[in-house]
Design a protein around this motif. Structure first.
Motif, short mmCIF file in Angstrom:
data_model
loop_
_atom_site.label_atom_id
_atom_site.label_comp_id
_atom_site.label_asym_id
_atom_site.label_seq_id
_atom_site.Cartn_x
_atom_site.Cartn_y
_atom_site.Cartn_z
N TRP A 1 2.42 43.48 -5.14
CA TRP A 1 1.40 42.69 -4.46
C TRP A 1 0.42 43.59 -3.72
CZ3 TRP A 1 -0.50 38.01 -4.78
CH2 TRP A 1 -1.35 37.56 -3.75
N THR B 1 -3.66 43.86 -4.69
CA THR B 1 -4.62 43.31 -3.74
C THR B 1 -5.43 44.40 -3.05
OG1 THR B 1 -2.87 43.24 -2.05
CG2 THR B 1 -3.31 41.21 -3.26
N ALA C 1 -6.68 46.40 -7.64
CA ALA C 1 -7.16 45.04 -7.87
C ALA C 1 -8.00 44.96 -9.15
CB ALA C 1 -7.98 44.57 -6.67
N GLN D 1 -5.62 40.40 -12.23
CA GLN D 1 -6.31 39.13 -12.10
C GLN D 1 -5.45 38.18 -11.28
OE1 GLN D 1 -5.50 38.71 -16.60
NE2 GLN D 1 -5.93 36.62 -15.94
N GLY D 2 -6.07 37.12 -10.77
CA GLY D 2 -5.35 36.15 -9.96
C GLY D 2 -6.14 35.81 -8.71
N ASP D 3 -5.44 35.28 -7.73
CA ASP D 3 -6.11 34.86 -6.50
C ASP D 3 -5.24 35.18 -5.30
OD1 ASP D 3 -4.12 32.91 -6.50
OD2 ASP D 3 -5.45 31.31 -7.18
N ARG E 1 -0.92 37.12 -8.33
CA ARG E 1 -1.71 38.09 -9.08
C ARG E 1 -0.82 38.77 -10.12
NH1 ARG E 1 -6.67 38.94 -7.53
NH2 ARG E 1 -6.78 40.88 -8.73
#
Length: 238
Positions: free
Chosen positions: A14, A18, A22, A26-28, A32
């Protein structure tokens, strides 16, 4: 070591996805993952139903990703988890003196991607894709022009770099090649003011002993899980 750095190492996937890596994922804000041709790893902001729903949407039909967790995962709605085992996170807390020069060590990159994939398929050091070499520096050793050993950098968080893909062709094991490559990477990482860490399955005793001889110490224990759609036919891709 600050509390924030401790938190990054407790959740390295993580933290990497992030911050420093990053651009490779991909993801939010809930879930991710790395791009599929970079690495199979994914992570959640927290283990909530909403985060798992987001992760499910990031998966293609029949696709699977790998999660690290502090505890074995329980049932997850819409997803199927396969337990892979316990992994040890090891860290080299003390800087090692010495040169990074090794005349036989070469630099590897996209131009050598096929050779690297061939060696990985033979030696099975762990996940490695077409774009994994974009995650950091990769080095290797050749014999007669053939790539016989390699190691590289994978996850990156603030102040820390993971050493990964340490592998040696079966015909050339027992010659200290893996140790030489890890030492070069470790010293290069330390010269940049960062600290090396790595992950190894708890039952890979020979690798753990090698890393201990090289100055790595157990820091944390994770559970590794492979996650996919419980019903691949109902997958929705964002």
């Amino acid at each position: 070591m600050s509390d924030s750095i401790q938190a990054d190492l407790d959740r390295p996937i993580w933290a990497a996805l992030t911050t420093k890596q990053a651009h490779l994922g991909q993801g939010d804000a809930l879930a991710r993952r790395y791009h599929p041709d970079v690495a199979p790893f994914a992570a959640l902001a927290s283990e909530t139903p909403a985060a798992y729903r987001t992760l499910r949407q990031l998966l293609r039909p029949h696709e699977q990703v790998v999660l690290q967790s502090a505890e074995p995962l329980g049932p997850v709605d819409g997803l199927q988890a396969t337990y892979l085992g316990v992994i040890h996170q090891m860290i080299a807390p003390h800087r090692e003196a010495g040169s990074t020069d090794d005349p036989e060590v070469i630099r590897l990159g996209n131009a050598e991607a096929n050779e690297m994939l061939d060696l990985v398929q033979k030696t099975k050091p762990g996940p490695f894709g077409k774009r994994t070499c974009e995650m950091g520096n990769y080095i290797g050793i050749r014999d007669g022009g053939r790539l016989i050993a390699m190691a590289g950098e994978r996850m990156r968080v603030d102040g820390y770099v993971e050493i990964s893909a340490v592998c040696v062709d079966e015909e050339h094991r027992g010659k200290g090649l893996a140790g030489r490559l890890v030492k070069v990477l470790r010293r290069e990482i330390e010269q940049r003011g960062e600290t090396p860490f790595l992950h190894v399955f708890s039952d890979n005793i020979s690798a753990i002993r090698l890393y201990e001889r090289l100055g790595f110490q157990l820091r944390y224990t994770f559970h590794l899980n492979r996650i996919g759609h419980a019903d691949p036919g109902s997958a929705t891709v964002l």
